[in-house]
Design a protein around this motif. Structure first.
Motif, short mmCIF file in Angstrom:
data_model
loop_
_atom_site.label_atom_id
_atom_site.label_comp_id
_atom_site.label_asym_id
_atom_site.label_seq_id
_atom_site.Cartn_x
_atom_site.Cartn_y
_atom_site.Cartn_z
N PRO A 174 -19.48 -50.07 19.92
CA PRO A 174 -20.18 -51.36 19.92
C PRO A 174 -20.43 -51.92 21.31
CG PRO A 174 -18.33 -51.37 18.38
CD PRO A 174 -18.22 -50.13 19.18
N ASP A 175 -21.57 -52.60 21.45
CA ASP A 175 -21.83 -53.32 22.68
C ASP A 175 -21.19 -54.70 22.59
OD1 ASP A 175 -23.46 -54.86 21.03
OD2 ASP A 175 -25.34 -54.04 21.81
N ASN A 176 -21.51 -55.56 23.52
CA ASN A 176 -20.90 -56.90 23.54
C ASN A 176 -21.30 -57.76 22.34
OD1 ASN A 176 -19.56 -56.34 25.94
ND2 ASN A 176 -21.24 -57.13 27.21
N ASN A 177 -22.36 -57.36 21.64
CA ASN A 177 -22.81 -58.10 20.46
C ASN A 177 -22.31 -57.47 19.16
OD1 ASN A 177 -24.39 -60.02 21.94
ND2 ASN A 177 -25.94 -58.42 22.25
N GLY A 178 -21.41 -56.49 19.27
CA GLY A 178 -20.87 -55.85 18.08
C GLY A 178 -21.83 -54.88 17.43
N TRP B 221 -16.66 -46.86 13.09
CA TRP B 221 -17.60 -46.03 13.85
C TRP B 221 -16.90 -44.86 14.55
CZ3 TRP B 221 -16.27 -51.07 15.02
CH2 TRP B 221 -15.46 -51.26 16.16
N GLU B 222 -15.60 -44.96 14.74
CA GLU B 222 -14.89 -43.89 15.43
C GLU B 222 -14.86 -42.59 14.62
OE1 GLU B 222 -11.09 -45.49 16.47
OE2 GLU B 222 -11.87 -46.53 18.24
N ALA C 119 -23.52 -62.69 -2.79
CA ALA C 119 -22.43 -61.72 -2.65
C ALA C 119 -22.89 -60.53 -1.81
CB ALA C 119 -21.96 -61.24 -4.03
N PHE C 120 -22.05 -60.14 -0.88
CA PHE C 120 -22.35 -58.98 -0.03
C PHE C 120 -21.05 -58.48 0.59
CE2 PHE C 120 -22.49 -62.65 2.77
CZ PHE C 120 -21.85 -62.22 3.93
N GLU C 121 -21.11 -57.24 1.09
CA GLU C 121 -19.97 -56.69 1.80
C GLU C 121 -20.35 -56.35 3.22
OE1 GLU C 121 -21.78 -52.72 0.53
OE2 GLU C 121 -21.74 -54.80 -0.17
N SER C 122 -19.34 -56.29 4.08
CA SER C 122 -19.53 -55.90 5.47
C SER C 122 -18.24 -55.23 5.94
CB SER C 122 -19.84 -57.13 6.33
OG SER C 122 -20.23 -56.75 7.64
N ARG C 123 -18.35 -54.25 6.81
CA ARG C 123 -17.16 -53.55 7.29
C ARG C 123 -16.35 -54.42 8.24
NH1 ARG C 123 -21.46 -49.97 7.66
NH2 ARG C 123 -21.36 -48.10 6.34
#
Length: 262
Positions: free
Chosen positions: A188-192, A162-163, A151-155
């Motif tokens: 973010p860059d092209n890799n997020g 980030w704004e 179990a984990f979270e991510s935005r």
């Protein structure tokens, strides 16, 4: 606390020190819990451990151990792993810390204990860039019990968190005296990947600590693919800590993925 950035210390123009890329200035650790208190996210992980009747738990990226020590109920074997020596030093001083096995490192250093629950709180997943992230998922699959839950979270990148991360200077009182702080984020860059920089100026000493982190934003589809590619089955993706199904609009994604049985 899985910082993949670095801390730098500035005092006078003639003095410049680069600290470990996997560590924090000890003064910052002292008020880390104030900035990242126990709350609904930890309630969710504790509830999950209870619902799953988890007996062998790994807290990967455990940081100061604020969640870890609360998972160590009677009969449970709990291990906390973190790459920051200063974070672990703080964790070992917490009440109840003697019940935990603390390990300095990352997923490669976690023992093969047949874990039935692995948690990564505090957006740890975003602090692990690719390809290390994919390797982390493979490591966890290897050391987890059949039927075990990750179990984990991510935005949610669609919400563009980030704004709001670039802030003006504020001042507060800490055990190390008054500090002023301000933050900035690079889109973010092209890799997020987002570069996030927080500046802490200690007024008494005149020192400024700059903490840099690189946070990777991955969408639901990408995380789902990466989990499945590592051998996990996705049981749920929640959009909040109350277990509301994720519909693409909520700011966070909370994943529950399992090691298949049979």
């Amino acid at each position: 606390a899985f910082s993949q950035g670095s801390s730098t210390l500035h005092a006078a123009p003639s003095r410049y020190k680069t600290m470990s890329a996997k560590d924090y200035d000890p003064r910052m650790v002292d008020f880390y819990d104030e900035d990242n208190p126990d709350g609904a996210d930890h309630d969710y992980y504790r509830s999950l451990a209870h619902r799953r009747n988890a007996q062998r738990i790994l807290d990967l990226g455990c940081g100061t151990g604020i969640l870890t020590v609360t998972l160590a109920q009677s009969g449970r074997a709990v291990i906390g792993v973190d790459p920051s020596a200063s974070m672990l030093e703080y964790a070992r001083s917490r009440p109840g810390a003697s019940k935990i096995r603390w390990i300095l490192g990352d997923s490669r250093n976690a023992p093969d204990h047949g874990f039935d629950l692995v948690v990564m709180s505090g957006n740890v997943a975003q602090h692990i860039p690719s390809p290390q992230w994919e390797k982390t998922l493979n490591d966890l699959h290897r050391i987890m019990h059949s039927g075990g839950i990750l179990a984990f979270e991510s935005r949610n990148p669609a919400c563009r968190a980030w704004e709001s991360w670039t802030t003006s200077t504020t001042t507060r009182s800490t055990r190390h005296g008054l500090i002023s702080e301000w933050s900035e984020a690079v889109a973010p860059d092209n890799n997020g990947q987002v570069l996030y920089r927080t500046n802490y100026h200690f007024m008494d000493s005149g020192e400024t600590v700059v903490q840099e982190s690189i946070l990777t934003f991955r969408d639901e589809k990408t995380l789902g693919y990466q989990l499945q590619n590592a051998g996990f089955e996705i049981h749920a993706v929640w959009g909040d800590w109350c277990r509301t199904p994720f519909d693409g609009t909520q700011p966070i994604m909370v994943f529950e993925a399992a090691v298949p049985t049979g």
